[in-house]
Design a protein around this motif. Structure first.
Motif, PDB file in Angstrom:
ATOM      1  N   LYS A  58      40.493  68.907  88.935  1.00 21.34           N
ATOM      2  CA  LYS A  58      41.758  68.186  88.981  1.00 21.34           C
ATOM      3  C   LYS A  58      42.408  68.415  90.339  1.00 21.34           C
ATOM      4  O   LYS A  58      42.357  69.523  90.876  1.00 21.34           O
ATOM      5  CB  LYS A  58      42.653  68.722  87.861  1.00 21.34           C
ATOM      6  N   ASP A  85      46.842  63.673  94.389  1.00 22.76           N
ATOM      7  CA  ASP A  85      46.748  62.697  95.474  1.00 22.76           C
ATOM      8  C   ASP A  85      48.175  62.389  95.920  1.00 22.76           C
ATOM      9  O   ASP A  85      48.869  61.591  95.303  1.00 22.76           O
ATOM     10  CB  ASP A  85      46.048  61.435  94.961  1.00 22.76           C
ATOM     11  N   GLU A 121      36.909  64.270  97.039  1.00 28.10           N
ATOM     12  CA  GLU A 121      38.073  65.149  97.044  1.00 28.10           C
ATOM     13  C   GLU A 121      39.035  64.845  98.193  1.00 28.10           C
ATOM     14  O   GLU A 121      40.090  65.467  98.277  1.00 28.10           O
ATOM     15  CB  GLU A 121      37.646  66.614  97.182  1.00 28.10           C
ATOM     16  N   ASN A 163      49.183  58.662  96.907  1.00 26.33           N
ATOM     17  CA  ASN A 163      49.460  57.737  95.797  1.00 26.33           C
ATOM     18  C   ASN A 163      50.312  58.357  94.702  1.00 26.33           C
ATOM     19  O   ASN A 163      50.526  57.738  93.659  1.00 26.33           O
ATOM     20  CB  ASN A 163      48.146  57.204  95.229  1.00 26.33           C
ATOM     21  N   ARG A 178      49.848  60.809  92.453  1.00 23.21           N
ATOM     22  CA  ARG A 178      49.273  60.890  91.105  1.00 23.21           C
ATOM     23  C   ARG A 178      48.177  61.947  91.056  1.00 23.21           C
ATOM     24  O   ARG A 178      47.576  62.291  92.069  1.00 23.21           O
ATOM     25  CB  ARG A 178      48.716  59.547  90.665  1.00 23.21           C
ATOM     26  N   TRP A 179      47.933  62.447  89.866  1.00 22.59           N
ATOM     27  CA  TRP A 179      46.858  63.400  89.630  1.00 22.59           C
ATOM     28  C   TRP A 179      45.552  62.639  89.425  1.00 22.59           C
ATOM     29  O   TRP A 179      45.550  61.568  88.832  1.00 22.59           O
ATOM     30  CB  TRP A 179      47.151  64.248  88.391  1.00 22.59           C
ATOM     31  N   LYS A 180      44.475  63.227  89.902  1.00 18.51           N
ATOM     32  CA  LYS A 180      43.136  62.688  89.662  1.00 18.51           C
ATOM     33  C   LYS A 180      42.317  63.799  89.019  1.00 18.51           C
ATOM     34  O   LYS A 180      42.496  64.978  89.332  1.00 18.51           O
ATOM     35  CB  LYS A 180      42.459  62.274  90.977  1.00 18.51           C
ATOM     36  N   ASP A 181      41.429  63.410  88.129  1.00 19.42           N
ATOM     37  CA  ASP A 181      40.550  64.419  87.550  1.00 19.42           C
ATOM     38  C   ASP A 181      39.158  63.849  87.327  1.00 19.42           C
ATOM     39  O   ASP A 181      38.969  62.632  87.322  1.00 19.42           O
ATOM     40  CB  ASP A 181      41.119  65.009  86.262  1.00 19.42           C
ATOM     41  N   ALA A 182      38.235  64.765  87.177  1.00 19.99           N
ATOM     42  CA  ALA A 182      36.843  64.411  86.881  1.00 19.99           C
ATOM     43  C   ALA A 182      36.323  65.430  85.882  1.00 19.99           C
ATOM     44  O   ALA A 182      36.423  66.639  86.103  1.00 19.99           O
ATOM     45  CB  ALA A 182      36.001  64.425  88.148  1.00 19.99           C
ATOM     46  N   LEU A 186      43.048  65.276  98.457  1.00 22.58           N
ATOM     47  CA  LEU A 186      43.593  65.948  97.274  1.00 22.58           C
ATOM     48  C   LEU A 186      44.128  67.330  97.619  1.00 22.58           C
ATOM     49  O   LEU A 186      43.533  68.069  98.398  1.00 22.58           O
ATOM     50  CB  LEU A 186      42.537  66.072  96.180  1.00 22.58           C
TER      51      LEU A 186
END
Length: 190
Positions: A81, A84, A58, A87, A89-93, A61
């Motif tokens: 979610k 970032d 994380e 960079n 941009r969105w990150k998700d898991a 984020l």
């Protein structure tokens, strides 16, 4: 031929041991008692991460949310979610959670990468509105404060921090999660 047969018999045992050893840690820290009674129907939906102990998955984020959706088989889809900003941009898991025991006890096992699972234990909860929650992972290195809104009153935050402190969590390391603008200039700063 007997040696090959013995090896074939030992492979399933070896794989079972690996699964147990590396399958994750779904336990909970001593003293952490999951909320009971717990209503997953009331808990489902979107939660905002208010504070957390930081980890590599994380790190950096902002605007972090967790969304829980019930599945027909009784398990729970989990979508974490975050944004970032570095960079832009969105990150998700995406993962899946199952109850470790009774469905009215807030102790689950969450898997994001099979066969690795981790404990998810709600040990403080707004029992009336399900407006905030305090969650532990399998050890005192994992702690989250969640709320239904992107902010939470300082009074409630402090009560939850005090509860975690009393159980030996390193609350001085908690970070406050920013839920501000996600506008940024690619390659630049927000």
């Amino acid at each position: 031929m007997a040696e090959v047969s013995a090896v074939k018999r030992s492979i399933p045992t070896f794989l079972l041991v690996l699964l147990i050893v590396f399958g994750g840690c779904t336990g909970r820290p001593d003293g952490v008692e999951p909320v009971h009674p717990f209503d997953i129907q009331h808990y489902k939906g979107e939660w905002f991460e208010i504070m957390r102990l930081d980890h590599s998955f994380e790190r950096g984020l902002t605007n972090v949310t967790a969304t829980y959706t019930l599945r027909d088989d009784g398990s729970v889809d989990v979508l974490n979610k975050g944004f970032d900003r570095k960079n832009c941009r969105w990150k998700d898991a995406a993962g899946r959670a199952v109850f470790q025991g009774d469905r009215d006890t807030a102790s689950l096992s969450v898997t994001f990468f099979w066969p690795f699972a981790g404990g998810y234990h709600v040990f403080a909860l707004d029992q009336h509105d399900y407006g905030w929650a305090l969650i532990s992972g399998p050890s005192r290195s994992y702690l989250w404060i969640l709320a239904r809104q992107p902010d939470l009153s300082v009074d409630i935050r402090n009560r939850l921090i005090d509860k975690a402190r009393g159980l030996g969590f390193p609350v001085d390391e908690l970070i406050l999660v920013d839920h501000g603008s996600t506008t940024c200039v690619p390659g630049g700063s927000p």
